[in-house]
Design a protein around this motif. Sequence first.
Motif, PDB file in Angstrom:
ATOM      1  N   GLN A  12       0.855  -1.182   0.000  1.00 48.57           N
ATOM      2  CA  GLN A  12       0.000   0.000   0.000  1.00 48.57           C
ATOM      3  C   GLN A  12       0.894   1.235   0.000  1.00 48.57           C
ATOM      4  O   GLN A  12       2.024   1.199   0.477  1.00 48.57           O
ATOM      5  N   TRP A  14      -3.365   5.750  -0.917  1.00 50.07           N
ATOM      6  CA  TRP A  14      -4.170   6.606  -0.044  1.00 50.07           C
ATOM      7  C   TRP A  14      -3.643   8.033  -0.036  1.00 50.07           C
ATOM      8  O   TRP A  14      -2.435   8.265  -0.153  1.00 50.07           O
ATOM      9  N   GLU A  48      -9.502   7.893   0.068  1.00 51.74           N
ATOM     10  CA  GLU A  48      -9.322   7.151  -1.176  1.00 51.74           C
ATOM     11  C   GLU A  48      -8.820   8.010  -2.322  1.00 51.74           C
ATOM     12  O   GLU A  48      -9.125   9.189  -2.415  1.00 51.74           O
ATOM     13  N   VAL A  83     -12.166   3.858   5.311  1.00 49.93           N
ATOM     14  CA  VAL A  83     -12.005   5.249   5.725  1.00 49.93           C
ATOM     15  C   VAL A  83     -12.921   5.510   6.919  1.00 49.93           C
ATOM     16  O   VAL A  83     -14.131   5.328   6.827  1.00 49.93           O
ATOM     17  N   LEU A 132       0.990   5.509   0.821  1.00 48.21           N
ATOM     18  CA  LEU A 132       0.374   6.723   1.360  1.00 48.21           C
ATOM     19  C   LEU A 132       1.113   7.921   0.776  1.00 48.21           C
ATOM     20  O   LEU A 132       2.333   8.004   0.866  1.00 48.21           O
ATOM     21  N   THR A 180      -6.931   3.974   8.431  1.00 53.11           N
ATOM     22  CA  THR A 180      -7.451   3.718   7.082  1.00 53.11           C
ATOM     23  C   THR A 180      -6.629   2.635   6.380  1.00 53.11           C
ATOM     24  O   THR A 180      -7.176   1.695   5.794  1.00 53.11           O
ATOM     25  N   ILE A 181      -5.309   2.784   6.456  1.00 50.32           N
ATOM     26  CA  ILE A 181      -4.426   1.831   5.773  1.00 50.32           C
ATOM     27  C   ILE A 181      -4.534   0.448   6.411  1.00 50.32           C
ATOM     28  O   ILE A 181      -4.611  -0.570   5.730  1.00 50.32           O
TER      29      ILE A 181
END
Lengths: 88, 413
Positions: free
Chosen positions: B229, B356, B349, B385, B231, B379-380
Amino acid sequence: MKILDCPLNGPRNITEFQYLGPLRQEEAEDAGSLVARVFFPPNPAGVLVEWWRHTTSNTVFLAERDTLTDEVLRTWLPDRKSHEEFPA
Amino acid sequence: MPLSLLKYGLRRDYVPHGDIPPTPDLKKSYDVVIVGGGGHGLAAAYYLSHVHGITDVAILEKGYLAGGNTARNTTTVRSNYMTEQSVAFYKEGVSLFETMSHDLGFNVMFSQRGQLTLAHSDATMRSFRLRAEMGKHMGTRIEVVDAKAVQEICPHVNMDFGGQHEVLGGLWHEDGGTARHDAVAWGYAKRAAEKGVEIHQRTEVQGFRKSGDRVTHVITDRGEIAAGQVLQAVGGLNGQVAELAGFRLPIRSFPLQAMVTQPLKPFLDVLLSSANMHTYLVQSSRGEVVIGGGSDPYQLVSTRSTFDQKEALAAGAVHLVPFLHNVKLLRQWAGITDMTPDYSPIMGESPLRNYWLDCGWGTWGFKATPVAGKRMAETIATGRVPEILKPFALSRFEHFALVNEMGATAASH
Ligand SMILES: Cc1cc2nc3c(=O)[nH]c(=O)nc-3n(C[C@H](O)[C@H](O)[C@H](O)COP(=O)(O)OP(=O)(O)OC[C@H]3O[C@@H](n4cnc5c(N)ncnc54)[C@H](O)[C@@H]3O)c2cc1C
């Protein structure tokens, strides 16, 4: 003070001008591009074409400016009739 | 204590220790890659590693740790916004500042001295009443005060009775305060690094590799890494980095300028700002008066400063506190701010499923460092969310559901 070259009045102090923001490619009349037109203006790290107004003479014109160096490359009056707003 | 301190100071085998280890080699892959090593990215890494047990995390920072807007802001922490969504969010931010030094075991010098915003017109007083009512409704400490109370709270203010900028009253926000910006970043960095989070300084993200609607790899100037993921929290360059990922954000870059005076003995024990004069002042613990914050009138992706902006800030400061007229400026600087159309951030999102956003922090994001970090980590970690972030979704622009905070932001960041 920074100087901007008004196409009508020549070089003037930047405080005499109002910034009207980037030239937007999308049509405001087209519902599909309205959101992009209103909220997603161009924001390049590089050359930007943008609207300015010389306030005292009410001259609205276009400028090409590098947003990394703050160098104004050229300014011109848009030709509304031929829609030649965009730089050649 | 004093004796052990003396012994410690005289020891010859004293080993200096850094708060964070030197930048390691990049691994081939990480569960989470955080782009941007400012306060926000570091706080998210702290919460990921301490609260959610996610420690396979790399922070990629193109310059030095927290050298972006985290290093350049004027450290106003407050929650006196206009809308319910914002007050709820920033209130949580303020409360995290209240316990931060203890939570981190790192002194962030949070000083909750209250913020006084002056009104010089009836229109401003009306907007203050709105904000005060909303703030009370949400359980924050805020009230509209009259001119006499302004003088009591801050005797140094030039009331300008009968003049053009007569002070009619103010918005008194007792929850407001200030913290040491570098300490906030370094506190989070130190504690995240202790859990194994890797902080890669001088590592620039130059692009992304994608498969369908997912990012698979982050391309850096030190090589390519696989990412579970991502950010994005790159401050002033959020618009440009999103374009590297293949989508646009409603963000424009403008420099924001500030400055500090030479140190004076303590005289100003509140945060003082004026909506009409677009100037605010805070005295640092060193005695310097921090004066902010003027935005440039046109888009620019640069941290250059201008004399014009400094002159305007100085004029505002001298008007508000006339005895500053002979004081010298020590330093002045600018940061690139990522401005959104409604002066609210963009969190949550993106058009990509594992990418993210913690963006659009413009001139107001320092105060949100802990709460954004906490909520983005949540969130991650959960893939969902949280409610408190939902109003700030990127999709709000498509639905014309803006969170307008212009009036509550422009005067004091
Ligand atoms: C003069 C000034 C005054 C301000 N005053 C206040 C205030 O009083 N109160 C308040 O709440 N807020 C204030 N702000 C806003 C606040 O500073 C920011 O919103 C906040 O610090 C943002 O934190 P961040 O971690 O998101 O961004 P930053 O601290 O800017 O960190 C982002 C990092 O990303 C890095 N980066 C960028 N591109 C890349 C890339 N391609 N690859 C890798 N890394 C990259 C940058 O080098 C930077 O270190 C002010 C801002 C300025 C400029």
